[in-house]
Design a protein around this motif. Structure first.
Motif, PDB file in Angstrom:
ATOM      1  N   SER A 232       8.242  11.795   0.864  1.00 17.96           N
ATOM      2  CA  SER A 232       7.614  10.504   1.001  1.00 17.96           C
ATOM      3  C   SER A 232       6.302  10.571   1.545  1.00 17.96           C
ATOM      4  N   SER A 233       5.354   9.447   1.205  1.00 18.07           N
ATOM      5  CA  SER A 233       4.149   9.612   1.634  1.00 18.07           C
ATOM      6  C   SER A 233       4.102   8.313   2.655  1.00 18.07           C
ATOM      7  N   ILE A 234       3.058   7.655   3.347  1.00 18.50           N
ATOM      8  CA  ILE A 234       3.099   6.862   4.088  1.00 18.50           C
ATOM      9  C   ILE A 234       3.816   5.489   3.476  1.00 18.50           C
ATOM     10  N   ILE A 235       4.917   5.182   4.135  1.00 19.84           N
ATOM     11  CA  ILE A 235       5.757   3.896   3.950  1.00 19.84           C
ATOM     12  C   ILE A 235       5.088   2.683   4.677  1.00 19.84           C
ATOM     13  N   TYR A 236       4.890   1.753   3.737  1.00 13.37           N
ATOM     14  CA  TYR A 236       4.336   0.380   4.346  1.00 13.37           C
ATOM     15  C   TYR A 236       5.175  -0.591   3.461  1.00 13.37           C
ATOM     16  N   GLY A 237       5.123  -1.696   4.339  1.00 12.84           N
ATOM     17  CA  GLY A 237       5.733  -3.066   3.681  1.00 12.84           C
ATOM     18  C   GLY A 237       6.287  -3.942   4.982  1.00 12.84           C
TER      19      GLY A 237
ATOM     20  N   HIS B 292     -12.792   8.285   6.243  1.00 15.47           N
ATOM     21  CA  HIS B 292     -13.385   8.063   4.725  1.00 15.47           C
ATOM     22  C   HIS B 292     -12.853   9.418   3.919  1.00 15.47           C
ATOM     23  N   ASP B 293     -12.292  10.588   4.600  1.00 19.15           N
ATOM     24  CA  ASP B 293     -12.140  11.800   3.925  1.00 19.15           C
ATOM     25  C   ASP B 293     -10.649  12.230   4.221  1.00 19.15           C
ATOM     26  N   GLU B 294      -9.816  11.295   4.317  1.00 19.45           N
ATOM     27  CA  GLU B 294      -8.279  11.666   4.393  1.00 19.45           C
ATOM     28  C   GLU B 294      -7.353  10.993   3.479  1.00 19.45           C
ATOM     29  N   PHE B 295      -6.933  11.475   2.353  1.00 14.16           N
ATOM     30  CA  PHE B 295      -6.182  10.988   1.566  1.00 14.16           C
ATOM     31  C   PHE B 295      -4.889  11.012   1.252  1.00 14.16           C
ATOM     32  N   ARG B 296      -4.131   9.848   0.830  1.00 16.70           N
ATOM     33  CA  ARG B 296      -2.834   9.682   0.968  1.00 16.70           C
ATOM     34  C   ARG B 296      -2.349   8.878  -0.356  1.00 16.70           C
ATOM     35  N   CYS B 297      -1.127   8.960  -0.887  1.00 19.36           N
ATOM     36  CA  CYS B 297      -0.515   7.852  -1.792  1.00 19.36           C
ATOM     37  C   CYS B 297       0.543   6.977  -1.141  1.00 19.36           C
ATOM     38  N   PRO B 298       0.131   5.875  -0.326  1.00 17.76           N
ATOM     39  CA  PRO B 298       1.072   5.100   0.374  1.00 17.76           C
ATOM     40  C   PRO B 298       2.220   4.491  -0.515  1.00 17.76           C
ATOM     41  N   VAL B 299       3.365   4.406  -0.182  1.00 19.66           N
ATOM     42  CA  VAL B 299       4.420   4.048  -1.237  1.00 19.66           C
ATOM     43  C   VAL B 299       5.026   2.697  -0.492  1.00 19.66           C
ATOM     44  N   PHE B 300       4.978   1.727  -1.277  1.00 20.91           N
ATOM     45  CA  PHE B 300       5.885   0.299  -0.891  1.00 20.91           C
ATOM     46  C   PHE B 300       7.346   0.606  -0.489  1.00 20.91           C
ATOM     47  N   VAL B 301       7.673   0.314   0.709  1.00 26.99           N
ATOM     48  CA  VAL B 301       8.870   0.194   1.127  1.00 26.99           C
ATOM     49  C   VAL B 301      10.182   0.094   0.034  1.00 26.99           C
ATOM     50  N   LYS B 302       9.825  -1.123  -0.626  1.00 27.40           N
ATOM     51  CA  LYS B 302      10.834  -1.367  -1.611  1.00 27.40           C
ATOM     52  C   LYS B 302      11.058  -0.630  -2.902  1.00 27.40           C
ATOM     53  N   ASP B 303       9.908   0.155  -3.049  1.00 23.96           N
ATOM     54  CA  ASP B 303       9.874   1.311  -4.322  1.00 23.96           C
ATOM     55  C   ASP B 303      10.670   2.360  -3.702  1.00 23.96           C
ATOM     56  N   LEU B 304      10.588   2.489  -2.492  1.00 28.54           N
ATOM     57  CA  LEU B 304      11.342   3.773  -2.009  1.00 28.54           C
ATOM     58  C   LEU B 304      12.813   3.601  -2.037  1.00 28.54           C
TER      59      LEU B 304
ATOM     60  N   PRO C 207       5.977   2.657  -9.591  1.00 35.90           N
ATOM     61  CA  PRO C 207       5.562   2.145  -8.385  1.00 35.90           C
ATOM     62  C   PRO C 207       4.790   1.126  -8.208  1.00 35.90           C
ATOM     63  N   THR C 208       4.551   0.385  -7.162  1.00 37.52           N
ATOM     64  CA  THR C 208       3.590  -0.890  -6.961  1.00 37.52           C
ATOM     65  C   THR C 208       2.501  -0.274  -6.512  1.00 37.52           C
ATOM     66  N   PRO C 209       1.305  -0.879  -7.355  1.00 38.76           N
ATOM     67  CA  PRO C 209      -0.273  -0.274  -6.989  1.00 38.76           C
ATOM     68  C   PRO C 209      -0.310  -0.716  -5.583  1.00 38.76           C
ATOM     69  N   TYR C 210      -1.234  -0.125  -4.834  1.00 40.48           N
ATOM     70  CA  TYR C 210      -1.383  -0.341  -3.445  1.00 40.48           C
ATOM     71  C   TYR C 210      -2.096  -1.780  -3.101  1.00 40.48           C
ATOM     72  N   MET C 211      -2.853  -2.325  -3.949  1.00 40.79           N
ATOM     73  CA  MET C 211      -3.414  -3.690  -3.598  1.00 40.79           C
ATOM     74  C   MET C 211      -2.239  -4.604  -3.752  1.00 40.79           C
ATOM     75  N   ASP C 212      -1.362  -4.453  -4.539  1.00 41.51           N
ATOM     76  CA  ASP C 212      -0.477  -5.526  -4.737  1.00 41.51           C
ATOM     77  C   ASP C 212       0.812  -5.285  -3.616  1.00 41.51           C
ATOM     78  N   GLY C 213       1.009  -3.979  -3.322  1.00 42.84           N
ATOM     79  CA  GLY C 213       1.760  -3.944  -2.047  1.00 42.84           C
ATOM     80  C   GLY C 213       1.140  -4.500  -0.679  1.00 42.84           C
ATOM     81  N   VAL C 214       0.047  -4.198  -0.723  1.00 42.88           N
ATOM     82  CA  VAL C 214      -0.570  -4.802   0.313  1.00 42.88           C
ATOM     83  C   VAL C 214      -0.304  -6.436   0.699  1.00 42.88           C
ATOM     84  N   ARG C 215      -0.728  -7.011  -0.480  1.00 41.58           N
ATOM     85  CA  ARG C 215      -0.769  -8.373  -0.684  1.00 41.58           C
ATOM     86  C   ARG C 215       0.845  -9.037  -0.410  1.00 41.58           C
ATOM     87  N   LEU C 216       1.694  -8.208  -1.007  1.00 37.69           N
ATOM     88  CA  LEU C 216       3.253  -8.697  -0.837  1.00 37.69           C
ATOM     89  C   LEU C 216       3.544  -8.412   0.797  1.00 37.69           C
TER      90      LEU C 216
END
Length: 336
Positions: free
Chosen positions: A189-194, A224-236, A319-328
């Protein structure tokens, strides 16, 4: 429900044909969301028996009140203390979801012994091996920090060269699970958010934290130079439920290793900018800095973005696009 009532209800479960799901680390962020989701989505025709382990005692009352059918067990993963009680009161689980971990990299760096003893699930796997029938699926949560971080979009078959103790403990855990379990699914898993959990967890959640600091109107540094693919908790959760249902319905041998990230490769700056966009904050508050300019007490990989082609092909979700996941996330926060 009192502890005695929990025990009596669990004893009756052992006499029924319910499928049993045990969430190890059920009071953590992912664990609570899983308990809530499994309890809400349970099929009335074939309901699941739910159990969860907790290390801090007692487990949070709001969680017990919200999901009274989930049976709590106090377990010390270092020693395996408490696992035998699950055998007697709950029986052999059909699926075990291991969310428990010492997951703060700096803490792992300060205490490597604790990181290894908690993050490598030796006592849990040995306990599962004690059952006569080896028909339990172990879904084990790993991390994107198993990768070195020197390129973009790592694939599952890429070499694991972790740069910190946390990543090393998780690589060791993957090796142990794959060598000692007949049926497993390892989810990197990447960074889990939700949204926040039923009983709020003590650690700060990434989107809520960014929202909080930007709301104050004060400028803050972001990498600005550390990259991840955050995953929306409901997708996980959807991935875990699909694997659980597949195992329960088919019982075919499963040995899976999957990258579980969101579809977007983002820096910390881009993560914060999305929050600012959704909430209408000025992006001038977000000051880009290099990750190398800050000493966090632990080495952090630069780019551990992940290729999720195998996940999409195997599980069949988008999986949910990051912007959509932030909005949710922020919409759900506003309704709480």
């Amino acid at each position: 429900m009192t502890e005695t009532e929990h025990c009596s209800s669990s004893l009756s479960l052992s006499k029924m044909s319910k499928k049993r799901v045990l969430i190890v680390g059920g009071t953590g962020y992912l664990g609570q969301h899983l308990l809530q989701s499994f309890s809400e989505d349970s099929d009335p025709k074939s309901p699941l028996a739910l159990g969860f382990t907790h290390h801090s005692s007692p487990p949070p009352q709001p969680l017990l009140d919200a999901i009274p059918q989930a049976i709590p067990f106090h377990v010390d993963l270092r020693t395996g203390g408490g696992l035998d009680a699950i055998s007697h009161a709950f029986g052999q689980p059909d699926v075990v979801i291991n969310c428990a971990a010492l997951s703060v990299p700096r803490v792992c760096e300060m205490d490597p012994e604790a990181a290894m003893s908690i993050n490598v699930p030796t006592s849990l796997v040995r306990w599962l091996s004690s059952f006569k029938e080896s028909n339990t699926l172990l879904i084990h949560l790993s991390t994107d920090q198993v990768y070195e971080g020197t390129k973009s979009f790592y694939k599952e078959e890429d070499e694991t060269v972790p740069v910190n103790v946390y990543g090393k403990s998780k690589v060791e855990a993957e090796h142990y699970v794959s060598a000692n379990c007949r049926n497993f699914a390892i989810l990197r898993s990447s960074i889990i958010y939700g949204p926040q959990t039923i009983s709020p967890v003590p650690k700060s959640l990434p989107i809520q934290w960014m929202d909080g600091v930007l709301a104050k109107g004060e400028a803050l540094d972001f990498f600005h130079d550390e990259f991840r693919c955050p995953v929306f908790v409901k997708d996980l959760i959807a991935v875990i439920q699909i694997l659980t249902n597949r195992w329960i319905s088919e019982s075919k041998q499963m040995q899976l290793l999957l990258n579980v990230g969101g579809p977007d490769r983002v820096s910390r700056v881009q993560m914060a900018e999305a929050v600012a966009h959704v909430k209408g904050y000025s992006t001038s508050l977000i000051k880009p800095v290099s990750a190398s300019s800050v000493d966090r007490g632990v080495k952090s990989p630069s780019d551990i973005s992940m290729d999720i082609t195998k996940l999409i092909r195997t599980i069949g979700i988008s999986p949910t696009p990051y912007m959509d996941g932030v909005r949710l996330t922020l919409e759900l926060k506003a309704t709480l």
